[in-house]
Write a protein that holds these residues in place. Sequence first.
Motif, PDB file in Angstrom:
ATOM      1  N   GLN A 173      77.232  66.787  34.033  1.00 39.45           N
ATOM      2  CA  GLN A 173      75.802  67.098  34.119  1.00 39.45           C
ATOM      3  C   GLN A 173      75.303  66.996  35.560  1.00 39.45           C
ATOM      4  OE1 GLN A 173      73.929  64.467  31.369  1.00 39.45           O
ATOM      5  NE2 GLN A 173      74.660  65.560  29.536  1.00 39.45           N
ATOM      6  N   GLY A 174      75.837  66.064  36.308  1.00 41.91           N
ATOM      7  CA  GLY A 174      75.431  65.888  37.701  1.00 41.91           C
ATOM      8  C   GLY A 174      75.866  67.056  38.563  1.00 41.91           C
ATOM      9  N   LYS A 175      77.084  67.524  38.275  1.00 40.38           N
ATOM     10  CA  LYS A 175      77.575  68.672  39.046  1.00 40.38           C
ATOM     11  C   LYS A 175      76.733  69.909  38.795  1.00 40.38           C
ATOM     12  CE  LYS A 175      82.413  67.267  39.400  1.00 40.38           C
ATOM     13  NZ  LYS A 175      83.802  67.600  39.030  1.00 40.38           N
ATOM     14  N   LYS A 176      76.380  70.158  37.541  1.00 42.64           N
ATOM     15  CA  LYS A 176      75.556  71.325  37.213  1.00 42.64           C
ATOM     16  C   LYS A 176      74.222  71.264  37.925  1.00 42.64           C
ATOM     17  CE  LYS A 176      77.564  72.339  32.685  1.00 42.64           C
ATOM     18  NZ  LYS A 176      77.302  72.422  31.241  1.00 42.64           N
ATOM     19  N   ARG A 177      73.629  70.080  37.899  1.00 36.28           N
ATOM     20  CA  ARG A 177      72.327  69.937  38.572  1.00 36.28           C
ATOM     21  C   ARG A 177      72.450  70.182  40.073  1.00 36.28           C
ATOM     22  NH1 ARG A 177      69.730  64.574  35.614  1.00 36.28           N
ATOM     23  NH2 ARG A 177      69.535  65.503  33.536  1.00 36.28           N
ATOM     24  N   SER A 178      73.549  69.690  40.666  1.00 37.25           N
ATOM     25  CA  SER A 178      73.757  69.889  42.113  1.00 37.25           C
ATOM     26  C   SER A 178      73.952  71.374  42.440  1.00 37.25           C
ATOM     27  CB  SER A 178      74.980  69.089  42.577  1.00 37.25           C
ATOM     28  OG  SER A 178      74.777  67.708  42.350  1.00 37.25           O
ATOM     29  N   GLY A 179      74.725  72.098  41.582  1.00 36.69           N
ATOM     30  CA  GLY A 179      74.952  73.529  41.802  1.00 36.69           C
ATOM     31  C   GLY A 179      73.670  74.321  41.755  1.00 36.69           C
ATOM     32  N   TRP A 180      72.873  74.039  40.753  1.00 41.69           N
ATOM     33  CA  TRP A 180      71.589  74.755  40.654  1.00 41.69           C
ATOM     34  C   TRP A 180      70.683  74.449  41.857  1.00 41.69           C
ATOM     35  CZ3 TRP A 180      70.723  78.749  37.928  1.00 41.69           C
ATOM     36  CH2 TRP A 180      71.418  78.970  36.725  1.00 41.69           C
ATOM     37  N   LEU A 181      70.763  73.246  42.330  1.00 33.64           N
ATOM     38  CA  LEU A 181      69.948  72.870  43.480  1.00 33.64           C
ATOM     39  C   LEU A 181      70.379  73.634  44.737  1.00 33.64           C
ATOM     40  CD1 LEU A 181      67.716  71.099  44.633  1.00 33.64           C
ATOM     41  CD2 LEU A 181      69.440  69.311  45.052  1.00 33.64           C
ATOM     42  N   VAL A 182      71.710  73.745  44.923  1.00 33.38           N
ATOM     43  CA  VAL A 182      72.230  74.485  46.087  1.00 33.38           C
ATOM     44  C   VAL A 182      71.827  75.953  46.009  1.00 33.38           C
ATOM     45  CG1 VAL A 182      74.323  75.304  47.239  1.00 33.38           C
ATOM     46  CG2 VAL A 182      74.151  72.921  46.489  1.00 33.38           C
ATOM     47  N   LEU A 183      71.992  76.541  44.800  1.00 31.32           N
ATOM     48  CA  LEU A 183      71.633  77.951  44.622  1.00 31.32           C
ATOM     49  C   LEU A 183      70.159  78.182  44.928  1.00 31.32           C
ATOM     50  CD1 LEU A 183      72.367  80.796  43.774  1.00 31.32           C
ATOM     51  CD2 LEU A 183      71.905  80.128  41.398  1.00 31.32           C
ATOM     52  N   LEU A 184      69.342  77.293  44.469  1.00 29.03           N
ATOM     53  CA  LEU A 184      67.907  77.413  44.715  1.00 29.03           C
ATOM     54  C   LEU A 184      67.602  77.361  46.215  1.00 29.03           C
ATOM     55  CD1 LEU A 184      65.055  77.589  43.559  1.00 29.03           C
ATOM     56  CD2 LEU A 184      65.016  75.093  43.413  1.00 29.03           C
ATOM     57  N   CYS A 185      68.320  76.496  46.913  1.00 31.51           N
ATOM     58  CA  CYS A 185      68.108  76.361  48.359  1.00 31.51           C
ATOM     59  C   CYS A 185      68.549  77.639  49.097  1.00 31.51           C
ATOM     60  CB  CYS A 185      68.873  75.146  48.902  1.00 31.51           C
ATOM     61  SG  CYS A 185      68.210  73.548  48.332  1.00 31.51           S
ATOM     62  N   VAL A 186      69.694  78.208  48.638  1.00 26.36           N
ATOM     63  CA  VAL A 186      70.192  79.435  49.278  1.00 26.36           C
ATOM     64  C   VAL A 186      69.207  80.578  49.074  1.00 26.36           C
ATOM     65  CG1 VAL A 186      71.988  81.210  49.187  1.00 26.36           C
ATOM     66  CG2 VAL A 186      72.615  78.787  49.147  1.00 26.36           C
ATOM     67  N   ILE A 187      68.715  80.706  47.830  1.00 26.93           N
ATOM     68  CA  ILE A 187      67.754  81.784  47.544  1.00 26.93           C
ATOM     69  C   ILE A 187      66.494  81.619  48.385  1.00 26.93           C
ATOM     70  CG2 ILE A 187      66.257  82.762  45.758  1.00 26.93           C
ATOM     71  CD1 ILE A 187      68.433  82.107  43.724  1.00 26.93           C
ATOM     72  N   LEU A 188      66.049  80.390  48.477  1.00 24.77           N
ATOM     73  CA  LEU A 188      64.855  80.123  49.272  1.00 24.77           C
ATOM     74  C   LEU A 188      65.085  80.481  50.749  1.00 24.77           C
ATOM     75  CD1 LEU A 188      61.997  79.015  49.467  1.00 24.77           C
ATOM     76  CD2 LEU A 188      62.951  76.722  49.752  1.00 24.77           C
ATOM     77  N   ALA A 189      66.282  80.144  51.253  1.00 28.72           N
ATOM     78  CA  ALA A 189      66.606  80.449  52.649  1.00 28.72           C
ATOM     79  C   ALA A 189      66.658  81.960  52.889  1.00 28.72           C
ATOM     80  CB  ALA A 189      67.943  79.803  53.029  1.00 28.72           C
ATOM     81  N   LEU A 190      67.265  82.676  51.912  1.00 27.32           N
ATOM     82  CA  LEU A 190      67.344  84.134  52.045  1.00 27.32           C
ATOM     83  C   LEU A 190      65.949  84.766  52.027  1.00 27.32           C
ATOM     84  CD1 LEU A 190      70.422  84.977  49.800  1.00 27.32           C
ATOM     85  CD2 LEU A 190      70.288  85.029  52.288  1.00 27.32           C
ATOM     86  N   CYS A 191      65.116  84.250  51.163  1.00 31.44           N
ATOM     87  CA  CYS A 191      63.743  84.773  51.103  1.00 31.44           C
ATOM     88  C   CYS A 191      63.013  84.547  52.422  1.00 31.44           C
ATOM     89  CB  CYS A 191      62.977  84.120  49.950  1.00 31.44           C
ATOM     90  SG  CYS A 191      63.557  84.633  48.312  1.00 31.44           S
ATOM     91  N   LEU A 192      63.219  83.361  52.979  1.00 29.56           N
ATOM     92  CA  LEU A 192      62.576  83.073  54.255  1.00 29.56           C
ATOM     93  C   LEU A 192      63.109  83.980  55.355  1.00 29.56           C
ATOM     94  CD1 LEU A 192      62.470  79.159  54.118  1.00 29.56           C
ATOM     95  CD2 LEU A 192      60.551  80.741  53.842  1.00 29.56           C
ATOM     96  N   LEU A 193      64.456  84.209  55.342  1.00 30.67           N
ATOM     97  CA  LEU A 193      65.072  85.096  56.339  1.00 30.67           C
ATOM     98  C   LEU A 193      64.559  86.528  56.184  1.00 30.67           C
ATOM     99  CD1 LEU A 193      67.111  85.645  58.582  1.00 30.67           C
ATOM    100  CD2 LEU A 193      68.861  85.972  56.819  1.00 30.67           C
ATOM    101  N   TYR A 194      64.527  87.016  54.943  1.00 32.01           N
ATOM    102  CA  TYR A 194      64.043  88.376  54.700  1.00 32.01           C
ATOM    103  C   TYR A 194      62.608  88.540  55.187  1.00 32.01           C
ATOM    104  CZ  TYR A 194      62.500  92.537  52.199  1.00 32.01           C
ATOM    105  OH  TYR A 194      61.981  93.755  51.888  1.00 32.01           O
TER     106      TYR A 194
END
Length: 591
Positions: free
Chosen positions: A130-151
């Motif tokens: 469960q901890g790993k899943k939560r960490s993965g979703w958190l990383v994905l969210l951060c990447v998407i946010l970074a891409l949005c900021l870059l775009y």
Amino acid sequence: MSKKKKQEEKTTIEEVKETAPEEAKEPEKAGKSGDAKASDKSAESETEERSAENVKPEDPGEPEEAVKKSAGKSGKKAKPKKEEESKEEEAPKEDEEPDEFDDPDADEEPEEAVVLKDTEEPEQPEQPEQGKKRSGWLVLLCVILALCLLYGAVTAFYQTRYMPGTVISGYAAGNHSVAELNSALTRNVADYTLTLSLEDGASEVLQGGDFAYGVSYERSLAKILASQKSYEWPWYLFYPATYQAEPETVYDEGQLLAVLSELDCYRMKEENASALVAIENRMNHFTLRDDRKDAIEPAKATEMVLAALKTGESSCDLTGAYVKPEATAMQEQVLKRWEAVEKIQNAVVTYEDGDVSLVVDRHDFAPWITVDSDKQPILDADGNVILDEEKVREFLSKVSDTFNTDQKDRIWNKYKGGTVSLPSRNKGYIVDEDAELTALMNTVSKGYREIRKPYYSQEGTGHGNGEVGDTYVEVDLGHQKLYYFEKGALKLQSDIVTGCKRYHYDTPSMITSIYYMQKNRTLHGENYATFVYYWMAFYNHYGLHDATWRSKFGGDIYQTDGSHGCVNMPKENAAKLYDMVHVGTPVVLYE
């Protein structure tokens, strides 16, 4: 219910609240000491723990059995001690005051308290998955946010910059601003030149600095930038765009017109006014000398130059601005005289009769034109050139020499090859020079081109081979052969015997024709009278006939045993020839 009884129930419930947390700690202690029971009951405790979270404290007035039964039926855990304490604090303060009916010894001898089963298990640690899943979703969210900021940042950047890969007017404009590209495009404006292309490969150059020439591309570049949507920048990474910027030019119009007026090509019309225009008399014809040239029309040329400056072109083709030169009054007089002369020189008279021809053109006409002391052609009142009649008549002797055939020898092309000159005994042609003078001067004065026969005062039978035509009798005296041609095709060939050379009875060489024909005729001479079946006379007492007294023909018989001058033939051939010819059929005889 009496106050005393209520007080007892309240006491019992409070004891349950205090006892429950302590009992909940026992499994934890048991776990630490390695109690096996805690392990066996882990699943059950976990279930009870989830149930206990939903248990609410009962009303103080509710009996103990009801509380116990409610907890048992629901299977829910009792709430933690802290939650109970908060509930207790919220209870009315009047309950804390002693009732006057309470037993003072109640605290010393309490009733048996109801102890609930373990209702709360210790909090279990989170599972690793469960901890790993939560960490993965958190990383994905951060990447998407970074891409949005870059775009968003790149989109904001391209609101004032050209898209990547953009090419404008040959310049790589990607990531550059309007001001930067305008500076690049106008970098060499100070050195701007415009080359003017003229006829015959000539050219002249305009210097931009001479008329304060300047260029700006900002308006056009801004339109191009506005057409690119900044949020579409990823598309341009793969599909770059190309544009052509349109410049806006500025210059001093007064200075420009002054510069243009000084160009050599703009002064051509002035030079034409003083150019030489004259008719020159050559040896056998007249020519026009015209030093004028096609000139630039300034207004048209200026329009073309302005169009080139507007678009910033480096060259301008002015060959389309040329016009025919204009003539001054004096030049116009010369040109009018030349028009009359040229009309005569354009005339051509071609005389043709049979295979004889004569061409009369400008080289023959030039001497006929009358000129003044300056050797310039003289025109009559109607503006026509005056021809010298005597000179025209002199020329007609050439026409007569060419076409007169009467009493003149002809050139004959022999059947077996070669040519021979023969006198013609036929009636020949004689040119009518008076009629020809009038006709020729009229034709030349009007500048006509015509092909015709000369005018004759006497008609003949033809010229050269044309005098004979393609149907005739040909007698080769040297080879002792006779040929008959009909429409150019050989129809009869025969050996013959002609006039005896030994006694000088030579058969004459000439061009003549049959003038008399007769069958069964007796020929008379000084010492002879001879009967013939077929007689065809062609000149005086000379003729073609059969010779039945001869057994051989051809060869050298004519040298010693020839005729008195006639052409002897075998009877069968004479009969055939007689049926083919007629009076007027040409006869050609040659050695």
